[in-house]
Structure formats: structure tokens, C-alpha cells
Design a protein around this motif. Structure first.
Motif, mmCIF file in Angstrom:
data_model
loop_
_atom_site.group_PDB
_atom_site.id
_atom_site.type_symbol
_atom_site.label_atom_id
_atom_site.label_comp_id
_atom_site.label_asym_id
_atom_site.label_seq_id
_atom_site.Cartn_x
_atom_site.Cartn_y
_atom_site.Cartn_z
ATOM 1 N N UNK A 83 15.328 7.658 1.439
ATOM 2 C CA UNK A 83 14.343 6.889 0.764
ATOM 3 C C UNK A 83 12.911 7.222 1.663
ATOM 4 N N UNK A 84 11.909 7.338 0.649
ATOM 5 C CA UNK A 84 10.667 7.736 1.635
ATOM 6 C C UNK A 84 9.371 6.892 1.130
ATOM 7 N N UNK A 85 8.634 6.933 2.077
ATOM 8 C CA UNK A 85 7.384 5.856 1.771
ATOM 9 C C UNK A 85 5.962 6.879 1.554
ATOM 10 N N UNK A 143 4.654 9.124 4.726
ATOM 11 C CA UNK A 143 4.647 8.455 6.007
ATOM 12 C C UNK A 143 5.866 8.204 6.585
ATOM 13 N N UNK A 144 6.952 8.112 5.968
ATOM 14 C CA UNK A 144 8.297 7.800 6.550
ATOM 15 C C UNK A 144 9.372 8.397 5.394
ATOM 16 N N UNK A 145 10.441 8.595 5.905
ATOM 17 C CA UNK A 145 11.573 8.975 5.030
ATOM 18 C C UNK A 145 12.975 8.878 5.999
ATOM 19 N N UNK A 146 13.865 8.278 5.409
ATOM 20 C CA UNK A 146 15.084 8.118 5.975
ATOM 21 C C UNK A 146 16.200 8.155 5.003
ATOM 22 N N UNK A 175 0.753 -1.197 -0.161
ATOM 23 C CA UNK A 175 -0.041 -0.151 -0.024
ATOM 24 C C UNK A 175 0.845 1.278 -0.060
ATOM 25 N N UNK A 176 1.872 1.240 -0.367
ATOM 26 C CA UNK A 176 2.899 2.352 -0.259
ATOM 27 C C UNK A 176 3.948 2.395 -1.568
ATOM 28 N N UNK A 177 4.103 3.733 -1.862
ATOM 29 C CA UNK A 177 5.234 3.781 -2.951
ATOM 30 C C UNK A 177 6.468 4.462 -2.198
ATOM 31 N N UNK A 178 7.400 3.405 -2.639
ATOM 32 C CA UNK A 178 8.774 3.568 -1.961
ATOM 33 C C UNK A 178 9.636 4.387 -3.061
ATOM 34 N N UNK A 217 15.390 -3.358 4.185
ATOM 35 C CA UNK A 217 14.636 -2.306 5.154
ATOM 36 C C UNK A 217 13.308 -2.818 5.489
ATOM 37 N N UNK A 218 13.089 -2.067 6.789
ATOM 38 C CA UNK A 218 11.842 -2.237 7.485
ATOM 39 C C UNK A 218 10.790 -1.379 6.718
ATOM 40 N N UNK A 219 9.907 -1.997 6.057
ATOM 41 C CA UNK A 219 8.857 -1.133 5.184
ATOM 42 C C UNK A 219 7.910 -0.090 6.109
#
Length: 471
Positions: free
Chosen positions: A311-313, A322-325, A299-302, A373-375
Motif C-alpha cells: 500500500x502506498x501514500x 511519501x510512504x509505502x509498505x 491530503x494523500x491518495x492511498x 493502518x497508520x495514515x
């Protein structure tokens, strides 16, 4: 001196005629020496009164005009005789040259006007054609949505609604399906390996019916669609192997990655709709992405944000990041790309075991580094450093925890040339044939659910059937 001699000669001549003449020499008001010659008029006893001045002035003006005409005749191309001189003085010299230039300029303006009118007409026709295509696209999208909004309807009303749009729009699809069928039946050797299900993309239970193994065969590419603009010279297209409702395994995603502000993510209900070129929705990403390394998973575009080592989700339902690292030490924006370039420094991948990131660092000296990576949080769980130079391969993907690389992006008969097994931390050379049909391979990703490769080859979105050895 010449003036003095003239005055003396004039005085002598008048003296011969017994007429009195006077020559006077004196300084004028500016201190210059001047000579004044005075002679009595033989005809007039006295000077004319003020009333005669106009006649004298007119005569002097006529003389001056004649002198001007004579001078003009001498300067110009010149006619002969007084009439030629007068005509030359009455008009500008050589008027034919500027008149010809004006006529040429006017003719050029008329031609330019004609060209502009033709261009205007052509643009108006294109505008009308684009309007008709846009209206047709809107009608098709509405028809597709209407056909999917009645899942429980099985009566005549639903058949009547779907029938008009189905015949003209889906007639070409049986041809593509027949091509896919022939692709399957051309490989009877799959039966000898007792895993023919791996060579059949699209089976719903492939993820559980067969286990992992080593890649032993890649089939010929099957074309699903083609980009219709220069922005689609290279790009990325994919399906989610583990979708989240309302999306399904048939939902297809596409990004055309030519440009500096790549933000559009196209959503299609199925690959067939992708082939037609009519997206269901266009997502506008909050920040532009870099190159062709994106994937869709759970359900996410990485993706890699532009000009960063992060890298972002992007959540496809909430339409937010929702996440970026950051990936520590990862090269970006042309430091360690694949051999075809395209700022492919950071490449994401998905396999049966989860989400991966493929990159390189200064410490690794350009060799491929692979991290799990942890999704959800994008934290790095584990990292492997290989001996495979990233610039020496055209692309890579992960199957069952093993990294595979493609030898060339442009050679028609390329190979899968290296494999790195994360279970044993060892690499080995391979020579599995891989066809670059359109000679510009910019993206290769593995879909663990369909057990096939998704690729982008010079505007064309293709898939490759694969076969794995028995684990």
C-alpha cells in the motif's frame, strides 16, 4: 531402324530414276553408329557459293517459323486453316483471361482508393471536431479559474466576468439538484428515527452533529457523472473527508482503472465540474495503481501499486510517494478478489475512526481480513479475521468501525448482506436493499463527512444516501 528403312527406300527410289546414290555406315566421334546417305543433285552441277547461303538460310528460317506456327496451332485452342494457325502463333495463347484479371484488380484498387479518401475525409472532420472541443474545454477551464481567483471581488467587474460562462454551462445543474431534492423528500420515515440529518448529504456539520450507529437503510443511487471512454468501464471517485489546504471537502478525485498502466488521477474543484468532464488538473502517479481500491484521506491518495501486496501514500501537494509498505501475506493480482474480479485483492477504506485495508491471506483461506493502518507510516495497528469469504461478496466498506459487504455487483436488487463489528469481533447477516441500477458495481466507499456512499456502476459515478441507527 525407321531411319535405316527410310534411307533404303530413298536409295531405291533414286535408283529407279537412274541416279547414283551412296549409303555409308560408320561410327561418329562419340562412338554412335551413323548412316550417311549421299545423292547427286539432278539440277545443279556444283554447290552454290557462299553468296547463296543467305537465301538458303532465309528459306530454312521461313520453314522453321512455319513449323513453329503449326505446332502452336496444334497446342492452342486452335483456329482452322493456315491463317488461324498463324494468328495463334503470333500472340500469346488466350490473352483474354489475364487481361480480365488485370481489369478486375485495377477496379478493386480504384474502389480501395475511394474508400481511403472517404476515411481520410472522415478522420479530418473528427480531428477538426476534437480541436474545437479541446479549445472549448481550455476556454471553460480558464473561465472557471478566473471565477475562483477573485475571492474578495464583489463588484460589477466580477459579475460581468462570471455571467457569460454561467448561463450555458450551469443550466442543466438545477435539474440534477431537483433530482437530489426529490431523493431526500421521498423518505419521510427518517423523521421517526430522530436523525434526519444523516439522510442529507453535504451538510458541513454532520461529522459532529451526529454520532455513530449501525447501517439500517441505503437509498436510491444519484448519478453525478459518467465516463466517456472504455477506460471508465470501472473506476474510483472520492472526496477527502479530512482535506488539507489548498484542497477542500468539495475537491473531487477520479481514476479510470481500465488498463495496464493506470497512472492518471483527475482533480476537480467540485462534483459539478466532474459532471461537466473538465478536470482542473491531472496528476501522473510515479507508479501505476491496481484496480478500484484507492481512497483519498488527509491530503494523500492511498492505493495499491500494480502487481504488489503493498500500500502506498501519494502526497497530493508534493506530488510524490511519501510512504509505502507491504501488507504481510496479502493476496494480490487476482488471488483473493471480490466476486466481480478486477484484481480487487486489496481494498482501502475510510470511516470516522481512520484508514482501513480490506484483503485476504492464504492463512485466512480466502476470508476477509480487516486491518487498521497508520495514515502516515502505513503500519498495521490491529488486525481482525472474519468468516466472510471475499470471493463471495461484490464489494465492502467500513462505517463506524463496522465492515459491511454487498451481495452482488450485477443483480439489480442486491443487498447489504453481512456486517462485521470490530468492537465485538462478531459478524451477523443482514438484508438491507441495495440497488445496482447499471448492473456493474466495481467500487463502493463510505465518506464519513458527507455520510453517504460513493460508488462506480458501469461508467456511472453515483452516490447513495444512507441512514444509521441511533448509537
Amino acid at each position: 531402324m525407321l531411319g535405316t528403312w527410310l534411307l533404303l527406300c530413298g536409295g531405291l527410289a533414286l535408283g529407279c530414276r537412274a541416279e547414283t546414290a551412296f549409303l555409308r555406315r560408320a561410327d561418329d566421334s562419340t562412338g554412335r553408329c551413323t548412316y550417311t546417305f549421299t545423292v547427286a543433285s539432278p539440277m545443279e552441277a556444283a554447290c552454290p557459293d557462299a553468296g547463296g547461303e543467305p537465301e538458303l538460310r532465309a528459306e530454312l528460317a521461313a520453314l522453321a517459323a512455319r513449323l513453329s506456327r503449326l505446332e502452336s496451332r496444334e497446342r492452342g485452342a486452335g483456329g482452322s486453316g493456315p491463317r488461324g494457325g498463324e494468328a495463334g502463333g503470333a500472340r500469346e495463347p488466350q490473352p483474354g483471361v489475364p487481361a480480365g484479371r488485370l481489369e478486375a484488380a485495377y477496379s478493386e484498387l480504384l474502389r480501395a482508393k475511394t474508400r481511403l479518401e472517404e476515411e481520410k475525409g472522415r478522420l479530418e472532420q473528427e480531428n477538426e471536431e476534437l480541436g474545437r472541443r479541446l479549445e472549448s474545454s481550455a476556454q471553460e477551464v480558464a473561465r472557471l479559474r478566473a471565477s475562483r481567483c477573485h475571492p474578495g471581488g464583489g463588484g460589477p467587474g466580477r459579475d460581468t466576468l462570471r455571467a457569460p460562462g454561467k448561463a450555458p454551462r450551469w443550466d442543466p445543474q438545477p435539474l440534477a439538484y431537483q433530482e437530489l431534492q426529490s431523493e431526500r423528500t421521498e423518505v419521510p420515515a427518517s423523521r421517526l428515527l430522530e436523525e434526519t440529518g444523516l439522510g442529507h448529504p453535504g451538510s458541513e456539520d454532520l461529522g459532529t452533529a451526529t454520532g455513530c450507529g449501525e447501517l439500517v437503510w441505503v437509498g436510491e443511487p444519484v448519478v453525478f457523472g459518467r465516463a466517456d471512454s472504455i477506460a471508465g468501464k470501472y473506476g474510483v471517485w472520492m472526496k477527502d473527508p479530512e482535506p488539507v489546504p489548498p484542497f477542500t471537502r468539495e475537491t473531487t478525485w477520479r481514476v479510470d482503472t481500465v488498463g495496464t498502466e493506470v497512472r492518471q488521477l483527475f482533480q476537480y474543484e467540485a462534483a459539478e465540474q466532474l459532471a461537466q468532464g473538465y478536470p482542473t488538473k491531472v496528476h501522473i502517479l510515479p507508479q501505476p495503481l491496481e484496480s478500484t481500491g484507492a481512497v483519498v484521506y488527509r491530503g494523500g491518495l492511498f492505493f495499491q501499486p500494480r502487481r504488489s501486496r503493498a500500500v502506498a501514500r501519494y502526497d497530493l501537494r508534493g506530488e510524490t510517494v511519501t510512504a509505502e509498505r507491504e501488507i504481510p501475506g496479502a493476496g494480490y493480482h487476482g488471488q483473493y478478489p471480490y466476486s466481480w474480479g478486477g484484481y480487487t485483492d486489496i481494498d482501502l477504506a475510510v470511516d470516522e475512526t481512520g484508514l482501513w485495508v480490506i484483503y485476504s491471506t492464504e492463512k485466512a483461506r480466502g476470508a476477509i481480513v480487516l486491518s487498521k493502518l497508520d495514515p502516515e507510516t502505513l503500519e498495521i495497528r490491529r488486525t481482525w479475521e472474519t468468516k466472510i469469504r471475499k470471493r463471495g461478496v461484490a464489494n465492502s466498506f467500513v462505517i463506524c468501525g463496522t465492515l459491511y459487504t454487498v451481495s452482488s455487483y450485477s443483480a439489480p436488487n442486491a443487498t447489504i448482506n453481512f456486517a462485521y463489528d470490530t468492537a465485538t469481533s462478531t459478524s451477523r447477516a443482514l438484508s438491507i436493499p441495495f440497488e445496482n441500477r447499471f448492473r456493474y458495481l466495481s467500487m463502493v466507499d463510505y465518506n464519513p463527512t458527507e455520510r453517504q456512499l460513493f460508488a462506480w456502476d458501469s461508467f456511472n459515478m453515483v452516490t447513495y444516501p444512507i441512514r444509521l441507527s441511533q448509537a
